[in-house]
Design a protein around this motif. Structure first.
Motif, PDB file in Angstrom:
ATOM      1  N   LEU A 168      -0.257  48.747 -17.838  1.00 55.02           N
ATOM      2  CA  LEU A 168      -1.139  49.320 -17.058  1.00 55.02           C
ATOM      3  C   LEU A 168      -2.347  49.543 -17.507  1.00 55.02           C
ATOM      4  N   ALA A 169      -2.597  50.254 -18.532  1.00 55.70           N
ATOM      5  CA  ALA A 169      -3.277  51.166 -19.851  1.00 55.70           C
ATOM      6  C   ALA A 169      -4.353  50.224 -19.775  1.00 55.70           C
ATOM      7  N   ASP A 170      -3.660  48.370 -20.487  1.00 55.18           N
ATOM      8  CA  ASP A 170      -4.622  47.656 -21.336  1.00 55.18           C
ATOM      9  C   ASP A 170      -5.088  46.542 -20.284  1.00 55.18           C
ATOM     10  N   LEU A 171      -4.568  46.024 -19.198  1.00 57.45           N
ATOM     11  CA  LEU A 171      -4.864  44.980 -18.565  1.00 57.45           C
ATOM     12  C   LEU A 171      -6.271  46.068 -17.977  1.00 57.45           C
ATOM     13  N   PRO A 172      -7.190  44.431 -18.029  1.00 65.39           N
ATOM     14  CA  PRO A 172      -8.525  45.097 -16.951  1.00 65.39           C
ATOM     15  C   PRO A 172      -8.936  45.662 -15.931  1.00 65.39           C
ATOM     16  N   ALA A 173      -9.774  46.369 -15.535  1.00 68.47           N
ATOM     17  CA  ALA A 173      -9.774  46.590 -14.028  1.00 68.47           C
ATOM     18  C   ALA A 173     -10.093  45.773 -13.066  1.00 68.47           C
ATOM     19  N   LEU A 174      -9.209  45.929 -11.883  1.00 68.82           N
ATOM     20  CA  LEU A 174      -9.861  45.033 -10.724  1.00 68.82           C
ATOM     21  C   LEU A 174     -10.776  45.437  -9.944  1.00 68.82           C
ATOM     22  N   THR A 175     -12.338  44.557 -10.174  1.00 66.77           N
ATOM     23  CA  THR A 175     -13.451  44.947  -9.677  1.00 66.77           C
ATOM     24  C   THR A 175     -13.647  44.674  -8.194  1.00 66.77           C
ATOM     25  N   GLY A 176     -12.718  43.892  -7.518  1.00 62.25           N
ATOM     26  CA  GLY A 176     -12.628  42.927  -5.949  1.00 62.25           C
ATOM     27  C   GLY A 176     -13.587  42.039  -6.203  1.00 62.25           C
ATOM     28  N   ARG A 177     -14.329  41.298  -7.225  1.00 59.55           N
ATOM     29  CA  ARG A 177     -14.915  40.343  -7.667  1.00 59.55           C
ATOM     30  C   ARG A 177     -14.161  38.777  -7.813  1.00 59.55           C
ATOM     31  N   GLU A 178     -12.841  39.220  -7.933  1.00 65.34           N
ATOM     32  CA  GLU A 178     -11.871  38.197  -8.336  1.00 65.34           C
ATOM     33  C   GLU A 178     -11.074  37.746  -7.335  1.00 65.34           C
ATOM     34  N   GLU A 179     -10.823  35.912  -6.740  1.00 65.90           N
ATOM     35  CA  GLU A 179     -10.553  35.171  -5.985  1.00 65.90           C
ATOM     36  C   GLU A 179      -9.781  35.858  -5.287  1.00 65.90           C
ATOM     37  N   ASP A 180      -8.498  36.568  -5.754  1.00 61.48           N
ATOM     38  CA  ASP A 180      -7.799  37.182  -5.344  1.00 61.48           C
ATOM     39  C   ASP A 180      -8.018  37.722  -4.679  1.00 61.48           C
ATOM     40  N   TRP A 181      -8.755  39.014  -4.573  1.00 61.40           N
ATOM     41  CA  TRP A 181      -9.103  40.269  -4.172  1.00 61.40           C
ATOM     42  C   TRP A 181     -10.351  40.400  -3.236  1.00 61.40           C
ATOM     43  N   ARG A 182     -10.647  39.309  -2.502  1.00 64.98           N
ATOM     44  CA  ARG A 182     -12.331  39.103  -2.634  1.00 64.98           C
ATOM     45  C   ARG A 182     -12.285  39.624  -0.748  1.00 64.98           C
ATOM     46  N   PHE A 183     -10.862  40.258  -0.797  1.00 63.58           N
ATOM     47  CA  PHE A 183     -10.836  40.389   1.106  1.00 63.58           C
ATOM     48  C   PHE A 183     -10.295  42.293   1.313  1.00 63.58           C
ATOM     49  N   THR A 184      -9.870  42.834  -0.111  1.00 65.17           N
ATOM     50  CA  THR A 184      -9.200  44.428  -0.162  1.00 65.17           C
ATOM     51  C   THR A 184      -9.465  44.636  -1.218  1.00 65.17           C
ATOM     52  N   ARG A 185     -10.522  45.982  -1.263  1.00 65.22           N
ATOM     53  CA  ARG A 185     -10.797  46.741  -2.077  1.00 65.22           C
ATOM     54  C   ARG A 185      -9.820  47.025  -3.661  1.00 65.22           C
ATOM     55  N   PRO A 186      -9.443  46.947  -4.075  1.00 61.73           N
ATOM     56  CA  PRO A 186      -8.298  47.428  -5.543  1.00 61.73           C
ATOM     57  C   PRO A 186      -8.566  48.560  -4.642  1.00 61.73           C
ATOM     58  N   ARG A 187      -9.445  49.088  -5.299  1.00 61.27           N
ATOM     59  CA  ARG A 187     -10.108  50.437  -5.298  1.00 61.27           C
ATOM     60  C   ARG A 187      -8.642  51.175  -3.569  1.00 61.27           C
ATOM     61  N   ASP A 188      -8.695  50.101  -2.664  1.00 62.07           N
ATOM     62  CA  ASP A 188      -8.437  50.821  -1.789  1.00 62.07           C
ATOM     63  C   ASP A 188      -7.228  51.183  -1.779  1.00 62.07           C
TER      64      ASP A 188
END
Lengths: 406, 252
Positions: free
Chosen positions: A18-38
């Motif tokens: 969890l600590a090592d994985l790069p942070a999700l930005t919301g620009r990834e194809e799978d995360w276009r619709f729901t913001r990871p920070r939500d």
């Protein structure tokens, strides 16, 4: 009982991942619709909004076992009756008590390889374990109610179900809370193992009050000639993202992913539904229907994946959405990835409005517009409920949807 | 003569900006059965929908009075609650809505109060029996998979249940075989009485042999061209609409 060393290690590994994985930005194809920070998949643990009192758990029908995970904390299941050899327990206790059954399967379908998976693997506090030995019928439902009271900022739980060869089971996961004064983040991982010729129906009923943000990953592994059904009913929560995958690993399997949702207010629901045909001559059907109103937003992404070497695949995917007013928005993205010839696949996605002729017909019989729309929406969603095998559960779900629509 | 249950004055209706009704006058005293006949395209169904309040039928002039009350601007459900009923030519299929749930919602709305389940079942069974439906229809979805005849019988079954003061039967006879036509006609006849006015819209005289009209109107080109007794229907049967002028030639 303390959890075994392998389980602690798995948690540690997940924490590190969890600590090592790069942070999700919301620009990834799978995360276009729901913001990871939500969904608060990283960063400091969310603060508790403050408890608002007891959760009103509606009286459900007959159950073999009931388990209540308040804020995800483990508790003892209440067992009414279980056939010989069937195990239903809290997952944390099962790590040690049923180690040989759990160890080889936990985290094998929903692992710690990505942020949502790693988050759950690192933080889950309670869960459900169901084991049905070969040939045993456990169709009387086992139900777990996971609640959020506001006393905790995060509610992380898991479900692990193993249905052995020729066995049958029904498992219900229900998620409830009152309207909360602030945000609570819920994380759920569901792993379903369906052995050859076995039958499983799993229902996930997401009926949170306001304030809850929920990320759920569900994966079913469906073996030869097995029948697996996942039913997802999404009604409550501010932001809900559900990702069910039916992974077919044996020939002749029948896997169905069914879903219905009703979104209103500012609700945001995303369903990402996949069937993977890794074996020949199997059938799958993805059917999701949703209705939305006010300023609600819903997204359906579906994918039928047929890798090379799965001839005789028979696969369907349908998503239909009923938008009740301007201002609500539904997106539908039905996808196919087919790399085997000689398959039968279809996919369809549609977004529409209430048919004026339907509305006129009901109104011409005296039914006022609001009630007419309610009947039409219930009717629209009925097609999904018809697939729920147990009649009693079907009626309970109808009632839950009706409550939401009133 | 009884007070008119329906009084239409100088009604003008357009569909998609095309005028269809061009100043239609019609009065039906309560308790009477009137037939409205006319060639295709004369505006018969437009009148039916305009009376019921379909939003696609734009009333550009004139008035519709029901029991002395102006209903021209009312919503369809408000008109139904006053006691107006339209048996449709093409009953709509509504997926997933069961006949039972629909009719309970409908009866509750029209009565203006909750109908007790036991009372509802009793009335539902009576209406079903009258129109030769068995109980299993209650669980079917509204008009879905119904045959043409079942749809039409179901319209009259709803009429029997809702007990309107006035009913428009829009080409209820079209697509019916003789047996179904008899069932439908017997249903309507059994509901006839001083508390029910009926307007039967039809292209043919066939249904009028089973349901005797008190008055027959002929509609041509968006207006009532002639009004007479039952013998008028007989004349039309023999001679067609030719004598009413060129409108017929185009639509025959």
């Amino acid at each position: 009982m303390a959890s075994p060393a392998w389980a602690d290690e798995a948690r540690e590994t997940a924490r590190a991942t969890l600590a090592d994985l790069p942070a999700l930005t919301g620009r990834e194809e799978d995360w276009r619709f729901t913001r990871p920070r939500d969904l608060m998949l990283e960063g400091p643990e969310p603060e508790a909004p403050g408890a608002v009192g007891d959760v009103d758990v509606p009286e459900a029908g007959q159950r073999a076992v009931r388990l209540h995970l308040a804020d995800g904390a483990p508790s003892e299941p209440a067992i009414t009756e279980l056939p010989d050899g069937v195990v239903v327990g809290e997952l944390g206790s099962a790590l040690a008590e049923h180690e040989p059954l759990v160890r080889d399967r936990l985290l094998k379908l929903v692992g710690a390889g990505d942020k949502p998976g790693a988050l759950n693997a690192a933080l889950w506090s309670g869960g459900t374990f169901v084991y049905v030995p070969a040939g045993v019928d456990a169709t009387l439902p086992t139900e777990t109610v996971t609640t959020a009271t506001g006393a905790a900022g995060r509610v992380a739980t898991r479900t692990l179900v193993v249905v052995e060869e020729g066995a049958r089971a029904t498992v219900v996961d229900r998620y409830l809370s009152p309207d909360l004064p602030g945000r609570v983040h819920a994380s759920t991982a569901v792993e379903l193992f369906v052995a050859p010729n076995a039958e499983l129906e799993h229902l996930a009923i997401v009926d949170w009050g306001a304030g809850v943000h929920h990320q759920m990953v569900l994966r079913a592994q469906v073996d030869r000639d097995a029948r697996a059904r996942s039913v997802v009913v999404t009604l409550g929560g501010d932001v809900v993202r559900v990702e069910p995958t039916m992974q077919i690993v044996g020939a002749g399997a029948d896997a169905r992913a069914l879903g219905l949702f009703f979104a209103g207010g500012q609700q945001h629901f995303e369903h990402r539904v996949v069937s993977r045909h890794e074996a020949p001559n199997a059938y799958s059907n993805l059917l999701y229907k949703g209705a939305l109103q006010d300023q609600a937003r819903t997204v359906f992404y579906g994918n039928l994946i047929v890798p090379p070497g799965s001839p005789g695949t028979d696969a369907y995917q349908t998503n239909r959405n009923l938008v009740l007013n301007e201002g609500a928005r539904a997106d539908t993205i039905p996808f196919l990835e087919i790399e085997t010839a000689e398959v039968k696949c279809s996919h369809a996605g549609a977004v529409g409005r209430v048919d004026d002729e339907h509305l006129f017909y009901l109104k011409s019989r005296g039914v006022p517009e609001a009630e007419a729309k309610r009947l039409i929406v219930l009717g629209f969603l009925q097609e999904v409920l018809e697939h729920v095998r147990l009649e009693e559960l079907r009626h309970e779900l109808e009632a839950a949807v009706e409550r939401k629509l009133t | 003569m009884a007070e008119p249950i329906l009084k239409i004055h100088d009604l003008q209706v357009a569909v998609d900006d095309t005028p269809i009704l061009r100043g239609l006058d019609l009065e039906i005293p309560q308790g009477e059965v009137h037939a409205l006949m006319g060639p295709n395209g004369s505006g018969k169904s437009t009148l039916a929908y305009a009376i019921a309040g379909h939003p696609r039928y734009d009333i550009t002039g004139g008035t519709i009075e029901f029991e002395g009350e102006d209903v021209t601007e009312m919503e369809p459900d408000e008109r139904a609650a006053l006691g107006l009923f339209l048996a449709m030519q093409y009953p709509v299929e509504v997926p997933g809505v069961s006949v039972m749930n629909f009719l309970r919602a409908s009866l509750t709305a029209v009565r203006g109060e909750e109908v007790k389940p036991r009372e509802f079942i009793k009335e539902f069974d009576e209406a079903s029996e009258l129109l030769k439906f068995d109980r299993s229809f209650a669980d079917r979805y509204l008009n879905e998979g119904f045959s043409g005849g079942e749809k039409k019988r179901h319209e009259i079954m709803q009429m029997a249940l809702l007990k309107p003061k006035f009913a428009v039967l829009d080409e209820t006879d079209s697509g019916l075989d003789v047996d179904a036509l008899k069932v439908v006609s017997e249903g309507v006849n059994s509901l006839r009485g001083p508390g029910l006015g009926v307007l039967i819209i039809t292209h043919y005289t066939r249904i009028l042999r089973y349901i005797q009209p008190d008055v027959v109107h002929v509609m041509i080109d968006g207006k009532v061209a002639q009004t007479g007794g039952p013998e008028l229907a007989e004349q039309l049967e023999e001679r067609g609409y030719a004598e009413f002028g060129p409108a017929e030639a185009a639509t025959a």
